[in-house]
Scaffold this active site. Structure first.
Site, PDB file in Angstrom:
ATOM      1  N   ARG A   8       0.851  -1.178   0.000  1.00  0.00           N
ATOM      2  CA  ARG A   8       0.000   0.000   0.000  1.00  0.00           C
ATOM      3  C   ARG A   8       0.889   1.232   0.000  1.00  0.00           C
ATOM      4  NH1 ARG A   8      -1.549   3.130   4.480  1.00  0.00           N
ATOM      5  NH2 ARG A   8      -0.708   2.498   6.497  1.00  0.00           N
ATOM      6  N   SER A 189       6.063   5.712  -2.519  1.00  0.00           N
ATOM      7  CA  SER A 189       7.227   5.015  -3.071  1.00  0.00           C
ATOM      8  C   SER A 189       8.276   4.681  -2.008  1.00  0.00           C
ATOM      9  CB  SER A 189       7.878   5.843  -4.194  1.00  0.00           C
ATOM     10  OG  SER A 189       6.955   6.081  -5.239  1.00  0.00           O
ATOM     11  N   ARG A 190       7.839   4.632  -0.751  1.00  0.00           N
ATOM     12  CA  ARG A 190       8.716   4.306   0.379  1.00  0.00           C
ATOM     13  C   ARG A 190       9.798   5.365   0.617  1.00  0.00           C
ATOM     14  NH1 ARG A 190       4.862   1.524   0.520  1.00  0.00           N
ATOM     15  NH2 ARG A 190       4.714  -0.652   1.203  1.00  0.00           N
ATOM     16  N   LEU A 191       9.597   6.552   0.081  1.00  0.00           N
ATOM     17  CA  LEU A 191      10.528   7.660   0.340  1.00  0.00           C
ATOM     18  C   LEU A 191      10.046   8.410   1.581  1.00  0.00           C
ATOM     19  CD1 LEU A 191      11.106   8.928  -3.317  1.00  0.00           C
ATOM     20  CD2 LEU A 191      12.559   7.427  -1.942  1.00  0.00           C
ATOM     21  N   HIS A 192      10.060   7.717   2.700  1.00  0.00           N
ATOM     22  CA  HIS A 192       9.487   8.236   3.935  1.00  0.00           C
ATOM     23  C   HIS A 192      10.275   9.423   4.480  1.00  0.00           C
ATOM     24  CE1 HIS A 192       7.322   4.536   3.638  1.00  0.00           C
ATOM     25  NE2 HIS A 192       8.361   3.779   3.977  1.00  0.00           N
TER      26      HIS A 192
END
Length: 211
Positions: A8, A189-192
């Site tokens: 997600r 995009s998991r670029l937290h």
């Protein structure tokens, strides 16, 4: 169940060095308030991590009961596993997770007992059944059966006849004084976003970490 296929995206919000408060405590209060307003279940629940020399880290959920400029306060039995661990090593970790907001907070700090007066004051504010339970249970000790615990509770309840018990000497609060606090905001995009406050010579330094 194929866990490796679950995906997600995180799109709720962003977090920048420019947007956060100068004080991590103020920033935490803002996020805690957001969690409450978002009706996050048990928004004040936190994972408390302790460790002893040569032993495995231990994690359990406790409830945050106060937040001040000095730190984070929770209450427990001092003879519990966590109490004994803190007595041996008072460097602890705290972790908050609010999935509805795609946020988590990680805290490193030093735990110390609050005053006896503060412990008694909070104990007396609890529901009577919770007070009795704190007195009846020898937390973390081996229990032969559930019925034995219920018998201990009922016996004390009958003896008190509706009166409040005294706060046990081995029950009270811990204040965790933070030395490092990380705020994590999930991003696409998991670029937290990860913003960290670190206490350096009594001053909070802020930096961004790679996700």
């Amino acid at each position: 169940m194929k866990l490796d296929s679950i995906r997600r995206e995180y799109r709720f919000a962003a977090l920048t060095k420019q947007s956060v408060a100068p004080s991590p405590i103020d920033q935490f209060k803002e996020w805690l308030n957001d969690a409450q307003n978002a009706n996050v279940n048990d928004f004040s629940a936190m994972s408390l991590i302790t460790s002893e020399a040569g032993g495995f880290p231990q994690s359990r959920i406790v409830l945050l009961k106060d937040i001040s400029a000095n730190g984070f306060t929770f209450f427990t039995n001092y003879d519990s596993q966590k109490g004994k661990a803190i007595e041996k090593n008072n460097k602890v970790g705290i972790h908050f997770f609010w999935p509805e907001l795609e946020r988590q907070v990680r805290i490193n700090g030093i735990a110390e007992k609050v005053s006896r007066e503060a412990s008694v004051q909070y104990f007396n504010s609890r529901p009577l059944e919770s007070q009795i339970a704190a007195c009846a249970s020898a937390q973390s000790t081996i229990l032969t059966s559930r019925s034995k615990l219920e018998e201990q509770f009922k016996s004390l309840q009958n003896a008190l006849q509706g009166e409040q018990p005294e706060c046990p000497e081995n029950w009270g609060g811990y204040l965790v004084r933070p030395v490092k606090i990380e705020f994590w905001q999930g991003r696409e995009s998991r670029l937290h976003d990860r913003i960290v406050y670190e206490l350096v010579e009594n001053s909070w330094k802020v930096k961004r970490l790679s996700p």
